[in-house]
Motif scaffolding. Structure first.
Motif, PDB file in Angstrom:
ATOM      1  N   HIS A   1       0.799  -1.228   0.000  1.00  0.00           N
ATOM      2  CA  HIS A   1       0.000   0.000   0.000  1.00  0.00           C
ATOM      3  C   HIS A   1       0.830   1.276   0.000  1.00  0.00           C
ATOM      4  CE1 HIS A   1       0.977   0.382   4.209  1.00  0.00           C
ATOM      5  NE2 HIS A   1       0.241  -0.647   4.577  1.00  0.00           N
ATOM      6  N   GLY A   2       2.157   1.168  -0.024  1.00  0.00           N
ATOM      7  CA  GLY A   2       3.000   2.350  -0.179  1.00  0.00           C
ATOM      8  C   GLY A   2       3.184   3.199   1.058  1.00  0.00           C
ATOM      9  N   PHE A   3       2.739   2.735   2.226  1.00  0.00           N
ATOM     10  CA  PHE A   3       2.884   3.489   3.474  1.00  0.00           C
ATOM     11  C   PHE A   3       2.303   4.902   3.364  1.00  0.00           C
ATOM     12  CE2 PHE A   3       7.090   0.983   3.695  1.00  0.00           C
ATOM     13  CZ  PHE A   3       6.483  -0.104   4.274  1.00  0.00           C
ATOM     14  N   HIS A   4       1.185   5.034   2.692  1.00  0.00           N
ATOM     15  CA  HIS A   4       0.609   6.360   2.494  1.00  0.00           C
ATOM     16  C   HIS A   4       0.344   7.033   3.835  1.00  0.00           C
ATOM     17  CE1 HIS A   4       0.450   5.365  -1.635  1.00  0.00           C
ATOM     18  NE2 HIS A   4      -0.556   4.512  -1.543  1.00  0.00           N
ATOM     19  N   ARG A   5       0.541   8.332   3.864  1.00  0.00           N
ATOM     20  CA  ARG A   5       0.461   9.082   5.113  1.00  0.00           C
ATOM     21  C   ARG A   5      -0.919   9.019   5.757  1.00  0.00           C
ATOM     22  NH1 ARG A   5       3.752  14.384   2.795  1.00  0.00           N
ATOM     23  NH2 ARG A   5       5.743  13.302   2.449  1.00  0.00           N
ATOM     24  N   ALA A   6      -1.939   8.825   4.961  1.00  0.00           N
ATOM     25  CA  ALA A   6      -3.313   8.796   5.493  1.00  0.00           C
ATOM     26  C   ALA A   6      -3.679   7.448   6.109  1.00  0.00           C
ATOM     27  CB  ALA A   6      -4.298   9.138   4.375  1.00  0.00           C
ATOM     28  N   LEU A   7      -2.770   6.478   6.090  1.00  0.00           N
ATOM     29  CA  LEU A   7      -3.082   5.133   6.566  1.00  0.00           C
ATOM     30  C   LEU A   7      -2.703   4.890   8.021  1.00  0.00           C
ATOM     31  CD1 LEU A   7      -2.106   3.005   3.423  1.00  0.00           C
ATOM     32  CD2 LEU A   7      -4.377   3.770   4.157  1.00  0.00           C
ATOM     33  N   ALA A   8      -2.164   5.901   8.702  1.00  0.00           N
ATOM     34  CA  ALA A   8      -1.839   5.736  10.121  1.00  0.00           C
ATOM     35  C   ALA A   8      -3.114   5.542  10.937  1.00  0.00           C
ATOM     36  CB  ALA A   8      -1.078   6.954  10.617  1.00  0.00           C
ATOM     37  N   LYS A   9      -2.982   4.846  12.061  1.00  0.00           N
ATOM     38  CA  LYS A   9      -4.144   4.531  12.899  1.00  0.00           C
ATOM     39  C   LYS A   9      -3.912   4.985  14.332  1.00  0.00           C
ATOM     40  CE  LYS A   9      -5.109   0.301  10.239  1.00  0.00           C
ATOM     41  NZ  LYS A   9      -5.230  -1.180  10.333  1.00  0.00           N
ATOM     42  N   ALA A  10      -4.975   5.359  15.002  1.00  0.00           N
ATOM     43  CA  ALA A  10      -4.887   5.661  16.425  1.00  0.00           C
ATOM     44  C   ALA A  10      -4.378   4.426  17.165  1.00  0.00           C
ATOM     45  CB  ALA A  10      -6.249   6.083  16.964  1.00  0.00           C
ATOM     46  N   GLY A  11      -3.438   4.616  18.057  1.00  0.00           N
ATOM     47  CA  GLY A  11      -2.827   3.496  18.770  1.00  0.00           C
ATOM     48  C   GLY A  11      -1.527   3.043  18.160  1.00  0.00           C
ATOM     49  N   ASP A  12      -1.232   3.486  16.928  1.00  0.00           N
ATOM     50  CA  ASP A  12       0.052   3.144  16.308  1.00  0.00           C
ATOM     51  C   ASP A  12       1.218   3.678  17.135  1.00  0.00           C
ATOM     52  OD1 ASP A  12      -1.125   1.906  14.174  1.00  0.00           O
ATOM     53  OD2 ASP A  12      -0.431   3.330  12.650  1.00  0.00           O
ATOM     54  N   ASP A  13       2.286   2.889  17.220  1.00  0.00           N
ATOM     55  CA  ASP A  13       3.548   3.393  17.745  1.00  0.00           C
ATOM     56  C   ASP A  13       4.221   4.254  16.677  1.00  0.00           C
ATOM     57  OD1 ASP A  13       3.405   2.055  20.231  1.00  0.00           O
ATOM     58  OD2 ASP A  13       4.203   0.213  19.341  1.00  0.00           O
ATOM     59  N   VAL A  14       4.994   5.233  17.127  1.00  0.00           N
ATOM     60  CA  VAL A  14       5.786   6.068  16.220  1.00  0.00           C
ATOM     61  C   VAL A  14       7.247   5.673  16.382  1.00  0.00           C
ATOM     62  CG1 VAL A  14       6.465   8.414  15.586  1.00  0.00           C
ATOM     63  CG2 VAL A  14       4.136   7.971  16.414  1.00  0.00           C
ATOM     64  N   TRP A  15       7.899   5.392  15.260  1.00  0.00           N
ATOM     65  CA  TRP A  15       9.283   4.925  15.249  1.00  0.00           C
ATOM     66  C   TRP A  15      10.156   5.859  14.404  1.00  0.00           C
ATOM     67  CZ3 TRP A  15      10.902   0.127  17.436  1.00  0.00           C
ATOM     68  CH2 TRP A  15       9.870  -0.711  17.892  1.00  0.00           C
ATOM     69  N   VAL A  16      11.443   5.886  14.728  1.00  0.00           N
ATOM     70  CA  VAL A  16      12.414   6.569  13.873  1.00  0.00           C
ATOM     71  C   VAL A  16      13.643   5.682  13.704  1.00  0.00           C
ATOM     72  CG1 VAL A  16      11.713   8.932  14.420  1.00  0.00           C
ATOM     73  CG2 VAL A  16      13.460   7.799  15.830  1.00  0.00           C
ATOM     74  N   SER A  17      14.317   5.860  12.597  1.00  0.00           N
ATOM     75  CA  SER A  17      15.608   5.212  12.375  1.00  0.00           C
ATOM     76  C   SER A  17      16.727   6.214  12.646  1.00  0.00           C
ATOM     77  CB  SER A  17      15.708   4.696  10.937  1.00  0.00           C
ATOM     78  OG  SER A  17      15.706   5.779  10.007  1.00  0.00           O
ATOM     79  N   GLY A  18      17.904   5.715  12.932  1.00  0.00           N
ATOM     80  CA  GLY A  18      19.078   6.571  13.053  1.00  0.00           C
ATOM     81  C   GLY A  18      18.988   7.591  14.169  1.00  0.00           C
ATOM     82  N   THR A  19      19.586   8.757  13.911  1.00  0.00           N
ATOM     83  CA  THR A  19      19.637   9.842  14.892  1.00  0.00           C
ATOM     84  C   THR A  19      19.088  11.116  14.271  1.00  0.00           C
ATOM     85  OG1 THR A  19      21.683   8.855  15.759  1.00  0.00           O
ATOM     86  CG2 THR A  19      21.106  11.058  16.565  1.00  0.00           C
ATOM     87  N   PRO A  20      17.767  11.298  14.285  1.00  0.00           N
ATOM     88  CA  PRO A  20      17.211  12.532  13.732  1.00  0.00           C
ATOM     89  C   PRO A  20      17.796  13.767  14.424  1.00  0.00           C
ATOM     90  CG  PRO A  20      15.477  10.924  14.107  1.00  0.00           C
ATOM     91  CD  PRO A  20      16.720  10.378  14.762  1.00  0.00           C
ATOM     92  N   GLY A  21      18.199  14.737  13.636  1.00  0.00           N
ATOM     93  CA  GLY A  21      18.843  15.936  14.165  1.00  0.00           C
ATOM     94  C   GLY A  21      20.345  15.934  13.979  1.00  0.00           C
ATOM     95  N   LEU A  22      20.928  14.772  13.657  1.00  0.00           N
ATOM     96  CA  LEU A  22      22.384  14.695  13.490  1.00  0.00           C
ATOM     97  C   LEU A  22      22.856  15.563  12.327  1.00  0.00           C
ATOM     98  CD1 LEU A  22      24.950  13.354  14.602  1.00  0.00           C
ATOM     99  CD2 LEU A  22      24.605  11.503  12.955  1.00  0.00           C
ATOM    100  N   ALA A  23      22.115  15.536  11.221  1.00  0.00           N
ATOM    101  CA  ALA A  23      22.490  16.365  10.083  1.00  0.00           C
ATOM    102  C   ALA A  23      22.345  17.847  10.409  1.00  0.00           C
ATOM    103  CB  ALA A  23      21.651  16.013   8.860  1.00  0.00           C
TER     104      ALA A  23
END
Length: 358
Positions: A149-171
């Motif tokens: 489904h392409g991970f479309h932005r409108a497909l998030a659901k209430a209760g979903d965990d939010v994840w990040v890779s790497g170190t956001p802000g390093l750049a």
């Protein structure tokens, strides 16, 4: 002259990569159009980005790094959709022909293209005329199974965990270090803010400074991670303009709010810089890093949402992934303190036409 330049620095160096992908590249450089053939049962994904000298890269950045970053930006968009690269086109506008710069640019471009098996299949090289800035526009093509489904932005659901890779802000740290080198930090911060940033930069270990500048100049797109998240993530976005603004694209499209745990965001930095917790003033430094994380820009890490039932499967993909919050009913982006108090995050991400140029 134009065609000789294209042949020397682009068609010839990329020939082997094109040949290695002849099943998907039906026609490459040399015709009016490139012809690509996605695998049967796959959809085509397309993304385009433009980099302008003095806005997206410094004039004295190494040419190979500019070549790498030019394609990395686009590959990161494919990663955020879970797509596999199959080729790209390049439009290069130059104020004058600098053979040494073009050769270095081509070398960096070929390095990242080979890393992700993404051949150059066409494009254009033109004079910039009276414009003294180099302009680089790349369009990348990818594929993914039709059932994805392409991970479309409108497909998030209430209760979903939010994840990040790497170190956001390093750049972003890398960008601040570059501004410090040029004596221009005051263009980014008011006099009341700049002292905390200068103090942070003064205590950073040299190894971390080098990593930060490298993250700015040569980000590593998470293409493999994006594909590994198929069937696990609901929505995904790449962090090109900052965590707060980019995550807001998901919450707005899905009609939800995001609550990010301050301690989780701080833990991302403590993993990267464990000695930080022992420094005098560590609390202030972590607050400064938190703001840098939210402002971000040019990280090209992935931020995605997934149902809690996928926790173990996601952690098995990559232990460097960090769960930083959760989606809820409501709107906006919020920071949650350990005592459960909440503070709304207002727009602090990069905005074109608003922030200073390089």
């Amino acid at each position: 002259m134009e065609f000789d330049l294209i042949h020397r620095h682009f068609k010839s160096p990329f020939a082997a990569l094109v040949k290695a992908n002849r099943d998907s590249v039906l026609t490459g450089i040399g015709d009016d159009c490139a012809a690509l053939a996605p695998m049967p049962g796959h959809g085509l994904y397309v993304s385009t980005d433009t980099l302008v000298e003095g806005v997206h890269f410094f004039s004295d950045d190494p040419a190979p790094a500019v070549g790498w970053k030019s394609l990395a930006c686009n590959l990161s968009d494919l990663a955020a959709c879970g797509a596999q690269p199959i080729g790209f086109t390049l439009n290069l506008s130059l104020p004058l022909i600098d053979e040494s710069w073009v050769a270095g640019f081509s070398a960096g471009l070929l390095e990242i293209a080979s890393t992700f098996n993404c051949p150059l299949v066409g494009g254009d090289t033109t004079s910039a005329g009276a414009n003294t800035a180099k302009t680089i526009s790349i369009t990348v093509f990818g594929e993914a199974p039709l059932q994805h489904h392409g991970f479309h932005r409108a497909l998030a659901k209430a209760g979903d965990d939010v994840w990040v890779s790497g170190t956001p802000g390093l750049a972003r740290l890398g960008l601040l270090l570059e501004y410090q080198r040029l004596g221009s930090l005051s263009r980014f911060y008011s006099s009341s803010e700049i002292l905390s940033v200068l103090e942070l930069l003064s205590v950073m270990p040299q190894s971390l400074k080098q990593l930060a500048v490298a993250a700015l100049r040569q980000p590593f797109p998470r293409v493999n991670l994006g594909q590994s998240l198929r069937g696990k993530a609901n929505a995904c976005v790449d962090l090109s303009d900052g965590l707060s603004g980019d995550l807001a694209h998901i919450t707005t499209a899905s009609g939800l709010s995001a609550v990010l745990a301050v301690h989780a965001l701080q833990s991302v930095w403590l993993k990267r810089w464990p000695e930080l917790s022992q420094l005098p003033g560590s609390v202030t430094f972590l607050d400064t890093l938190l703001n840098i994380t939210l402002q971000g820009g040019d990280d090209f890490e992935l931020c995605f949402t997934a149902e809690p039932t996928h926790l173990d499967a996601i952690q098995s993909i990559n232990t460097a992934l960090c769960r930083i919050g959760q989606l809820e009913a409501g709107e906006g982006l919020w920071l949650s303190q350990p005592n459960h108090s909440r503070q709304r995050v207002l727009g602090v991400s990069y905005k074109h036409f608003a922030e200073p140029t390089l």
